[in-house]
Enzyme design. Sequence first.
Site, short mmCIF file in Angstrom:
data_model
loop_
_atom_site.label_atom_id
_atom_site.label_comp_id
_atom_site.label_asym_id
_atom_site.label_seq_id
_atom_site.Cartn_x
_atom_site.Cartn_y
_atom_site.Cartn_z
N GLY A 315 0.82 -1.21 0.00
CA GLY A 315 0.00 0.00 0.00
C GLY A 315 0.85 1.25 0.00
O GLY A 315 2.09 1.20 0.04
N LEU A 343 1.42 -6.37 -4.63
CA LEU A 343 2.60 -6.96 -3.99
C LEU A 343 3.65 -7.32 -5.04
O LEU A 343 4.85 -7.10 -4.84
CB LEU A 343 2.21 -8.19 -3.19
CG LEU A 343 3.34 -8.84 -2.37
CD1 LEU A 343 3.87 -7.88 -1.32
CD2 LEU A 343 2.86 -10.14 -1.72
N ALA A 387 0.93 -1.63 8.89
CA ALA A 387 0.22 -0.64 8.07
C ALA A 387 -0.95 -1.26 7.32
O ALA A 387 -1.64 -0.57 6.56
CB ALA A 387 1.18 0.01 7.07
N LYS A 433 -9.43 9.22 12.12
CA LYS A 433 -10.84 8.80 12.13
C LYS A 433 -11.17 7.91 13.33
O LYS A 433 -12.34 7.61 13.59
CB LYS A 433 -11.19 8.10 10.82
CG LYS A 433 -11.15 9.04 9.62
CD LYS A 433 -11.41 8.33 8.32
CE LYS A 433 -11.44 9.30 7.14
NZ LYS A 433 -10.18 10.04 6.96
N GLY A 475 -1.82 11.87 -1.88
CA GLY A 475 -1.43 10.95 -2.95
C GLY A 475 -1.54 9.49 -2.61
O GLY A 475 -1.18 8.64 -3.43
#
Length: 644
Positions: A315, A343, A387, A433, A475
């Site tokens: 990611g 990946l 992550a 969030k 981005g």
Amino acid sequence: MLFSNARKGKDYINKNVFNLSDFRYLPRWIILFIDICIIALSIVVSHLLILGLDVRHYHVYPLVLVFLSIIGINVFFMYLFRTYLGVIRHSTFIDLFKIIFANFGTAITLGVLNYAYYFLFGKKIILIPFIGFYFAFSCLFLFVFRLLVKTFFNAIKENKRSAVRKKIYILGDDDTSVAIAQAILSNPNLPFDILGFISYHNKKVSIKLLGKNIVTKSDFIHHLKDEDHDISGVLIIKETLQKEELDFWVNIFLENNLKIYKAPSMQKLRSNEMINHIKTIQIEDLLNRRPIKLDNLEIKKRHFQKTILVTGGAGSIGKEIVRQVALLEPLQIVILDQSETPLYDTELEMRETYPHINFKFVLADISNLSRLEPIFARYNFSMVYHAAAYKHVPLVEENPHEGVLVNVLGTKNLALLSSKYGVNRFVMVSTDKAVNPTNVMGASKRVAELFVQSLQNLEGNSTKFITTRFGNVLGSNGSVIPHFRKQIAKGGPVTITHPDIVRYFMTIAEACELVLNAGTMGKGGEIYVFDMGEPVKILDLAKRMIKLSGFEPDIDIKIIYTGLRPGEKLYEELLSDDAKTLPTSHEKIMISKDPSMAFEEIDELTELVIDYSKKEEKQEIVRILKSIVKEFKSNNSIYESLDK
């Protein structure tokens, strides 16, 4: 006046100079004829010089016959050395040497014939000084002729090229601005024509830099009001400007429909590919802040010759973490992700960019404990950067079971395994969030935060569990800026959920730097928050992006409002209402003291919500999330009834 006179002069040249650069090459016999005329002129000049020195020619033969013989001999050597075959506008030193050889051969031949006649008949035909003068003048005139033609055609070509070049000013008149201007002027491949420099001050100066005018700030702004100005853009050096200055100038340039170009670093300016480094300014450049720097030596020590695991490594955030860790000379980086194609793309990029790093790419789902444990058992991880997460609010709102299985169960699996196998540090990437969440995604991340924190003081645990929390990343995959960019490229419309919606932003590199810093400075159990600066109004962001693309908002590109999506709120927060912050060694990084939960309590509740997620019972899933995260109040969602 200064602007208009220069423009009128260029317009006159463009309109009145015939496009000679498009001429085909002249026939070779015409070039030879011109050269003969030039050597004839050289004879005349040499003759006049001899007369001026009060020296008398020999009169063995008529001078006209002698001069014609000299021309004939010279033409022979011109033919021998092919001096007339070169294209004059492309003359080089090779052509100059051919002229010298041909004329030197002529001079030697004349000298030999002269002395041969003297030995045979006791008389000389030609004065030796005359031969010397003729050699010098013929070489000079033939060379000057070619030089003038070459210069003339280069001037025509430069004028033609200038007509299609982008006429730009450089913002600033300091040493950096001059150095960048020199680099541009010395590179003929760059499509820029520098008109001058814009001074930051209003004091007029009469000096020039590199032959270009320096205009004051007020004069430049006043000139932009002329409808017929020929300025197409401005080159800025972003690193020399404060954010307020950058915003001021960008607003002026955008209001006047000027292209804004960003100068590269001086190192890139010196490269042969400088043309690829001067680019139009992007919205990311306007939102970016000064990078945060901490103790890089300590960060390197923490990663040097260590084995590092990065989940979600394909990611946006995970990949940047991998890039930054790769620079710290680790022993091995294990990159884990469940998305096959991203990946694979990551593997290709990393192996090409960092061929000296030992990478291992693992395709796995973090919610699958039996798949994860052999990985922890095989590798002696020193650091785990977590992550991997589901982050899209509307999708997770529709599929709360999937959000829980990845964000809660996946985090739980990784955290427990890190503690079990003695990982030194576990760094979780969270989100703003999770603060006072109004959606399932934020609530699931807050639950993950609570579980990770609860492990810190668990008996037998030696792992330091650290959480980083930040806002939107510029981005990143699925973020608003790439979305707007695609909409603008298609001609619009640009869609915004609400005219008043605001968000915090940071760059990907900045976000990952925070993650690495937190992983180094953390003592365990902290939630690190970052000074995100001022929030950005999404409507203003969209308008600026449209203008930077050369369009007018609501004229060329329409902006429409679609309404808040399920679970979305107008304002994001970094700290909960009852949270307190503690300072750290860096003024931009703080520790949020959010309420925590005991391990036994959060473990039991997470097991319950995970069981319901496996059964896909959405209402029960959200109800339990609300019981864990008391501040979770659904907004614009089907789960609002659970708050009553």
